[in-house]
Design a protein around this motif. Structure first.
Motif, PDB file in Angstrom:
ATOM      1  N   LEU A 170       0.710  -1.467  -0.016  1.00 18.25           N
ATOM      2  CA  LEU A 170       0.064   0.095   0.025  1.00 18.25           C
ATOM      3  C   LEU A 170       0.772   1.337   0.088  1.00 18.25           C
ATOM      4  O   LEU A 170       0.591   2.377  -0.845  1.00 18.25           O
ATOM      5  CB  LEU A 170      -0.999  -0.021   1.109  1.00 18.25           C
ATOM      6  CG  LEU A 170      -2.061  -0.958   1.213  1.00 18.25           C
ATOM      7  CD1 LEU A 170      -2.801  -0.858   2.536  1.00 18.25           C
ATOM      8  CD2 LEU A 170      -2.989  -0.972   0.064  1.00 18.25           C
ATOM      9  N   GLU A 171       1.997   1.113   0.676  1.00 22.18           N
ATOM     10  CA  GLU A 171       2.854   2.463   0.539  1.00 22.18           C
ATOM     11  C   GLU A 171       3.405   2.622  -0.692  1.00 22.18           C
ATOM     12  O   GLU A 171       3.406   3.617  -0.984  1.00 22.18           O
ATOM     13  CB  GLU A 171       4.262   2.338   1.691  1.00 22.18           C
ATOM     14  CG  GLU A 171       3.622   2.189   3.179  1.00 22.18           C
ATOM     15  CD  GLU A 171       4.716   1.833   4.116  1.00 22.18           C
ATOM     16  OE1 GLU A 171       5.709   1.554   3.743  1.00 22.18           O
ATOM     17  OE2 GLU A 171       4.433   2.055   5.378  1.00 22.18           O
ATOM     18  N   ASN A 172       3.907   1.500  -1.456  1.00 18.41           N
ATOM     19  CA  ASN A 172       4.228   1.589  -2.600  1.00 18.41           C
ATOM     20  C   ASN A 172       3.356   2.389  -3.825  1.00 18.41           C
ATOM     21  O   ASN A 172       3.591   3.068  -4.525  1.00 18.41           O
ATOM     22  CB  ASN A 172       4.616   0.238  -3.369  1.00 18.41           C
ATOM     23  CG  ASN A 172       5.955  -0.054  -2.728  1.00 18.41           C
ATOM     24  OD1 ASN A 172       6.641   0.563  -2.101  1.00 18.41           O
ATOM     25  ND2 ASN A 172       6.092  -1.503  -2.513  1.00 18.41           N
ATOM     26  N   THR A 185       3.570   5.886  -5.788  1.00 15.19           N
ATOM     27  CA  THR A 185       3.411   6.128  -6.873  1.00 15.19           C
ATOM     28  C   THR A 185       2.326   7.290  -7.289  1.00 15.19           C
ATOM     29  O   THR A 185       2.731   8.009  -8.291  1.00 15.19           O
ATOM     30  CB  THR A 185       3.012   4.743  -7.691  1.00 15.19           C
ATOM     31  OG1 THR A 185       3.736   3.677  -7.214  1.00 15.19           O
ATOM     32  CG2 THR A 185       2.816   4.932  -9.150  1.00 15.19           C
ATOM     33  N   VAL A 186       1.146   7.300  -6.580  1.00 14.13           N
ATOM     34  CA  VAL A 186       0.397   8.297  -6.879  1.00 14.13           C
ATOM     35  C   VAL A 186       0.721   9.621  -6.582  1.00 14.13           C
ATOM     36  O   VAL A 186       0.794  10.800  -7.219  1.00 14.13           O
ATOM     37  CB  VAL A 186      -0.779   8.183  -6.067  1.00 14.13           C
ATOM     38  CG1 VAL A 186      -1.932   9.376  -6.185  1.00 14.13           C
ATOM     39  CG2 VAL A 186      -1.656   6.750  -6.300  1.00 14.13           C
ATOM     40  N   LYS A 187       1.493   9.644  -5.289  1.00 13.49           N
ATOM     41  CA  LYS A 187       2.351  11.026  -4.856  1.00 13.49           C
ATOM     42  C   LYS A 187       3.213  11.570  -6.007  1.00 13.49           C
ATOM     43  O   LYS A 187       3.517  12.688  -6.292  1.00 13.49           O
ATOM     44  CB  LYS A 187       2.952  10.841  -3.651  1.00 13.49           C
ATOM     45  CG  LYS A 187       2.196  10.880  -2.562  1.00 13.49           C
ATOM     46  CD  LYS A 187       2.907  10.726  -1.136  1.00 13.49           C
ATOM     47  CE  LYS A 187       1.853  10.923   0.276  1.00 13.49           C
ATOM     48  NZ  LYS A 187       2.641  10.640   1.366  1.00 13.49           N
ATOM     49  N   LYS A 216       1.739   9.040 -15.343  1.00 15.60           N
ATOM     50  CA  LYS A 216       0.182   9.043 -15.279  1.00 15.60           C
ATOM     51  C   LYS A 216      -0.274   7.861 -15.484  1.00 15.60           C
ATOM     52  O   LYS A 216      -1.195   7.193 -14.621  1.00 15.60           O
ATOM     53  CB  LYS A 216      -0.298   9.925 -16.172  1.00 15.60           C
ATOM     54  CG  LYS A 216      -1.738  10.471 -16.149  1.00 15.60           C
ATOM     55  CD  LYS A 216      -2.277  11.179 -17.199  1.00 15.60           C
ATOM     56  CE  LYS A 216      -3.881  11.333 -17.162  1.00 15.60           C
ATOM     57  NZ  LYS A 216      -4.309  12.255 -18.369  1.00 15.60           N
ATOM     58  N   GLY A 217       0.268   7.050 -16.268  1.00 15.15           N
ATOM     59  CA  GLY A 217      -0.213   5.740 -16.510  1.00 15.15           C
ATOM     60  C   GLY A 217      -0.141   4.757 -15.398  1.00 15.15           C
ATOM     61  O   GLY A 217      -0.720   4.034 -15.013  1.00 15.15           O
ATOM     62  N   LEU A 218       1.064   4.884 -14.540  1.00 13.45           N
ATOM     63  CA  LEU A 218       1.486   4.294 -13.583  1.00 13.45           C
ATOM     64  C   LEU A 218       0.439   4.511 -12.224  1.00 13.45           C
ATOM     65  O   LEU A 218      -0.160   3.731 -11.469  1.00 13.45           O
ATOM     66  CB  LEU A 218       2.926   4.272 -13.129  1.00 13.45           C
ATOM     67  CG  LEU A 218       3.964   3.572 -13.874  1.00 13.45           C
ATOM     68  CD1 LEU A 218       5.170   4.093 -13.372  1.00 13.45           C
ATOM     69  CD2 LEU A 218       3.782   2.099 -13.545  1.00 13.45           C
ATOM     70  N   ALA A 219       0.184   5.641 -12.081  1.00 14.38           N
ATOM     71  CA  ALA A 219      -0.623   6.341 -11.230  1.00 14.38           C
ATOM     72  C   ALA A 219      -1.932   5.748 -11.203  1.00 14.38           C
ATOM     73  O   ALA A 219      -2.848   5.407 -10.354  1.00 14.38           O
ATOM     74  CB  ALA A 219      -0.689   7.685 -11.098  1.00 14.38           C
ATOM     75  N   GLU A 220      -2.709   5.866 -12.434  1.00 11.12           N
ATOM     76  CA  GLU A 220      -3.907   5.171 -12.699  1.00 11.12           C
ATOM     77  C   GLU A 220      -4.163   3.628 -12.411  1.00 11.12           C
ATOM     78  O   GLU A 220      -5.167   3.266 -11.877  1.00 11.12           O
ATOM     79  CB  GLU A 220      -4.239   5.429 -14.215  1.00 11.12           C
ATOM     80  CG  GLU A 220      -4.559   6.961 -14.495  1.00 11.12           C
ATOM     81  CD  GLU A 220      -4.930   7.345 -16.099  1.00 11.12           C
ATOM     82  OE1 GLU A 220      -4.784   6.019 -17.147  1.00 11.12           O
ATOM     83  OE2 GLU A 220      -5.252   8.298 -16.344  1.00 11.12           O
ATOM     84  N   VAL A 221      -3.260   2.812 -12.924  1.00 12.02           N
ATOM     85  CA  VAL A 221      -2.939   1.717 -12.601  1.00 12.02           C
ATOM     86  C   VAL A 221      -3.120   1.428 -11.186  1.00 12.02           C
ATOM     87  O   VAL A 221      -3.729   0.498 -10.291  1.00 12.02           O
ATOM     88  CB  VAL A 221      -2.060   0.766 -13.087  1.00 12.02           C
ATOM     89  CG1 VAL A 221      -1.760  -0.734 -12.615  1.00 12.02           C
ATOM     90  CG2 VAL A 221      -2.024   0.977 -14.509  1.00 12.02           C
ATOM     91  N   ALA A 222      -2.235   2.330 -10.239  1.00  8.50           N
ATOM     92  CA  ALA A 222      -2.327   2.237  -8.702  1.00  8.50           C
ATOM     93  C   ALA A 222      -3.452   2.468  -8.043  1.00  8.50           C
ATOM     94  O   ALA A 222      -3.798   1.863  -7.058  1.00  8.50           O
ATOM     95  CB  ALA A 222      -1.018   3.108  -8.324  1.00  8.50           C
ATOM     96  N   ILE A 223      -4.109   3.558  -8.669  1.00  5.49           N
ATOM     97  CA  ILE A 223      -5.461   4.024  -8.230  1.00  5.49           C
ATOM     98  C   ILE A 223      -6.354   2.884  -8.288  1.00  5.49           C
ATOM     99  O   ILE A 223      -7.375   2.608  -7.456  1.00  5.49           O
ATOM    100  CB  ILE A 223      -5.811   5.218  -8.722  1.00  5.49           C
ATOM    101  CG1 ILE A 223      -4.979   6.424  -8.249  1.00  5.49           C
ATOM    102  CG2 ILE A 223      -7.425   5.751  -8.595  1.00  5.49           C
ATOM    103  CD1 ILE A 223      -5.019   7.654  -9.018  1.00  5.49           C
TER     104      ILE A 223
END
Length: 799
Positions: free
Chosen positions: A308-310, A314-316, A335-342
């Motif tokens: 969860l911290e990772n 990524t979003v930050k 942005k692509g990585l953050a969308e997958v993380a979200i």
């Protein structure tokens, strides 16, 4: 005389049989104490023996004689002391002084507790201390010794010991340190090598690397899922792939690992919350299986936390546009990585509401619901709605509502309306927590000791004690949450929701959030506390009178007001005539365009205002609404017409005197005033429902049926009665059933019957003889071959 008789009587046989349980228990305790004391003595003797062996092995032999110094040596020392110091350089002298100060610590016996300079004489010379200091300290590692059983001979005990073999870990650590250095070197070599390859070769190499990473992810995931308890350590190995540094495949691999870990956690997480062990529980000895389960739970929680911290990091990074030192991921890929993380966070929010760190996930998701990116905001709002619909306990919605309340207040009510619309998905219908409920259904209480002693015999007390113990164990082991606890959580949740709504009504009446607030109040109005009714009705009326609201918001205000008055508000002596007037005025704002979907709100308002409050409704008011609804049914879509006509049917059955509208003769003085917005004074009794004749010729078959049914007085049985399928459904249900939002006609139009001809007519097909003769004359005349001259008439006019 014989010896005096002992006053102590001998116990009888019956007395011996009735030996109390207390004596038996004391005897057993004495026996256990004796055994423990014997064991303690044995352990002390063994300890003394081991200490004696250890002392004998560590004792160093002392010299038999101590030799004194010869007088010649003393003379030499005196001669050295008398030498002048200025024969040496200043640097050498300073160095000797510094070394002499250190020598006191290096050369002293560390086992003694005396002060450092206790034995130092003032006459000690710097040179002598420097000479006595060892030139080089040899560090010898202390080797662990395993003591064996001693051997006894004539001289005494001979201790025996062997050195414990030490595994050399230094070489392994050096190898591990060398590996990353080799990797760095290979990476540096790799970059120019990639540049030297052609684009096709680079693509082929990337595919090969990606395939290897996929196989590794699949292998680790399947190993974890096959036996999570044994292979829990492989979670760390899989999570380490989130830090992929190869620029060719870093983005793709990280996305795959995020999704894979999310699916693995959804499968292996237990159906309960894991709590940390106390110090007492850690110190107790447990079975091997229990210890293995504890290690699995501890490893699972720690890896889940790191995962969860990772995701959060990524979003930050995407929000802050923070460039990493490794630069393995380009700034455009964040942005692509953050969308997958979200997306992974949202999935965990819905799937693992019972597990650890769920509140942390809520804190991460709620700010993203208000994100400027529409895709991210919709993703988070949809996940929250899904979670609220699936919830059955009440803990998760309470935490969510608290965070939303803090977000609304911190942003000063400047948030997206979709954030508040998610609260409409709350599954709260029974929150009637009153003080009187405890007296109606008192909580089961266990009897006190005094009550048991007074009312029960000894055997009954014994059975009662066992029964209460069993009941307590059953209550602790019961998995389902009690109804009282759930109602308490729901009540607390709704209190915070109403706090959000009332804040916006008080401080941000012109905010874009007002429609959502009014819609939410309309849904949960029956659960509002009676103390707020009077103030809330005043605020709603002022909002309608201000004229700043749209027709939809006005309808929500009216609906909220009447839901309040139809529930606990029955005890209030309030005449809601002004709200009837507002609804009567708003009906003509609806049409077949975009406002057609708002007919549902109108139908719900009519049900609460006219049908449930029929005793407070006058005949003039009922007639006025019946006439206006018939007029409204002419300029809305068919499904809305069906719903409105169904509401008219229920009005005519609730108020039988409304059948005067089916008569074309005037029933009193005055003329009907359709443009007047006062339902009490528009003289509706002097008009008729002439709209029904037009609706009888409607293209929709259900509209035609309802129009014909109303023209004969809406009978419940007989030739003019409706079918059971139509009569049992409410107006709102009929509106939804015959909706045409899918661009399909409901009910479907039956195809016309095709009449195939057995033979075709050969010859003339015209039946009119005069027409046939005229056509033949025209076709028989020869047309002139000359071309058409469209300007001929102009030349004739000039001549």
């Amino acid at each position: 005389m014989g010896p005096p008789r002992s006053k102590k009587r001998k116990p009888s046989f019956r007395r011996l049989l009735k030996t109390s349980n207390l004596k038996i228990e004391n005897k057993s305790k004495n026996r256990q104490f004796k055994q423990q004391s014997t064991a303690k003595k044995y352990r002390k003797e063994q300890k003394k023996l081991r200490q004696a062996i250890k002392d004998a092995s560590l004792r160093t032999p002392e010299p038999l004689e101590r030799y004194k110094k010869k007088p010649e040596e003393e003379e030499d020392e005196e001669f050295e002391e008398s030498l002048p110091v200025d024969m040496m350089d200043e640097d050498d002298l300073e160095q000797m002084k510094a070394m002499a100060q250190k020598a006191s610590f290096v050369t002293r016996d560390l086992s003694s507790c005396e002060p450092v300079h206790a034995k130092k004489r003032k006459s000690d010379n710097v040179l002598e201390s420097y000479e006595k200091m060892p030139r080089k300290m040899q560090r010898q590692e202390e080797k662990e010794v395993i003591h064996l059983l001693p051997i006894k001979d004539k001289t005494g005990l001979i201790p025996q010991s062997i050195e414990k073999p030490v595994v050399e870990k230094v070489e392994e650590e050096e190898e591990e340190e060398e590996e990353p250095a080799e990797d760095d070197g290979s990476q540096k070599v790799f970059e120019p090598a990639m540049a030297a390859l052609s684009p096709q070769q680079q693509l082929q190499l990337r595919r090969q690397k990606l395939e290897d990473r996929k196989l590794r992810i699949a292998g680790l995931g399947s190993a974890i899922l096959s036996d999570p308890t044994v292979n829990i350590k492989k979670l760390k190995e899989l999570r380490s792939m989130l830090m992929e540094t190869d620029p060719c495949v870093a983005v793709t691999v990280r996305k795959l690992v995020m999704v894979s870990l999310m699916e693995v956690f959804k499968d292996i997480v237990p159906a309960y919350r894991i709590r940390p062990l106390t110090e007492e529980e850690k110190s107790t000895k447990v079975k091997k299986e229990t210890q293995q389960l504890r290690e699995f739970e501890e490893g699972l929680v720690s890896q889940y936390k790191f995962y969860l911290e990772n995701l959060e990091q990524t979003v930050k990074d995407w929000k802050q546009k923070k460039r990493k030192k490794s630069e393995s991921v380009a700034l455009q890929s964040y942005k692509g990585l953050a969308e997958v993380a979200i997306k992974c966070i949202c999935e965990l929010l819905v799937a693992l509401t019972h597990f650890n760190f769920h509140n942390n996930i809520i804190v991460m998701v709620v700010p993203l619901m208000n994100d400027p990116s529409k895709k991210v905001s919709e993703m988070c709002c949809e996940a929250v709605r899904k979670m609220l619909k699936q919830d059955r306990l009440g803990h998760a919605p309470l935490g969510l509502v608290k965070v939303i309340s803090g977000l609304v207040k911190s942003r000063n009510y400047d948030i997206r309306p979709e954030v508040l619309k998610t609260l409409m998905s709350l599954r709260i219908k029974e929150v009637e927590v009153k003080k009187d409920t405890e007296t109606v259904a008192p909580k089961k209480k266990f009897m006190t000791f005094k009550e048991k002693r007074k009312n029960l015999s000894r055997m009954q007390r014994k059975w009662k004690k066992a029964e209460e113990k069993l009941e307590k164990e059953l209550l602790e082991a019961e998995a389902s949450e009690s109804k009282e606890k759930k109602l308490k959580l729901h009540t607390e949740t709704l209190n915070i929701v109403f706090l959000i709504y009332f804040r916006i009504l008080k401080k941000a009446q012109k905010s874009v959030l007002l429609p959502c607030v009014l819609e939410g109040l309309a849904k949960f109005a029956h659960l509002i506390n009676l103390e707020f009714f009077d103030d809330l009705l005043t605020v709603l009326h002022n909002l309608i009178e201000s004229g700043d609201l749209s027709y939809r918001e006005s309808l929500h205000c009216i609906q909220t007001s009447f839901i309040i008055l139809s529930g606990q508000g029955d005890v209030l002596n309030i005449d809601p005539l002004k709200f009837y007037t507002h609804l009567y005025k708003t009906l003509f704002l609806l049409h077949a365009g975009a406002s057609n979907d708002d007919i549902t709100i109108v139908l719900q308002c009519l049900d609460v205002m006219l049908l449930k409050r029929r005793k407070q409704v006058t005949l003039q008011r009922a007639l006025a609404f019946t006439k206006r609804l018939s007029t409204l049914s002419l300029h809305v879509l068919p499904n809305a017409s069906v719903g409105v006509l169904s509401a008219n049917r229920m009005l005519m059955q609730t108020f039988p005197k409304c059948d005067i509208l089916l008569d074309n003769e005037a029933q009193g003085s005055g003329v009907y005033l359709p443009e007047l917005d006062q339902p009490e004074y528009c003289n509706p009794h002097n008009t008729a429902l002439w709209e029904l004749h037009t609706l009888r010729r409607h293209y929709h078959p259900i509209v035609r049926k309802f129009a014909a049914h109303l023209m004969v007085g809406a009978p419940s049985e007989g030739s003019g009665a409706l079918s059971t399928e139509l009569s049992r459904r409410s107006p709102v249900e009929l509106f939804e059933d015959y909706n045409t939002k899918d661009m399909t006609f409901n009910p479907p139009v039956s195809a016309p019957a095709t009449k195939k001809k057995d033979h075709f007519t050969i010859g003339h097909a015209l039946l009119d003889a005069d027409l046939k003769k005229r056509i033949d004359e025209i076709l028989g005349t020869e047309t002139a071959a000359a071309g058409l001259d469209f300007a001929a008439h102009r030349s004739q006019d000039h001549t």
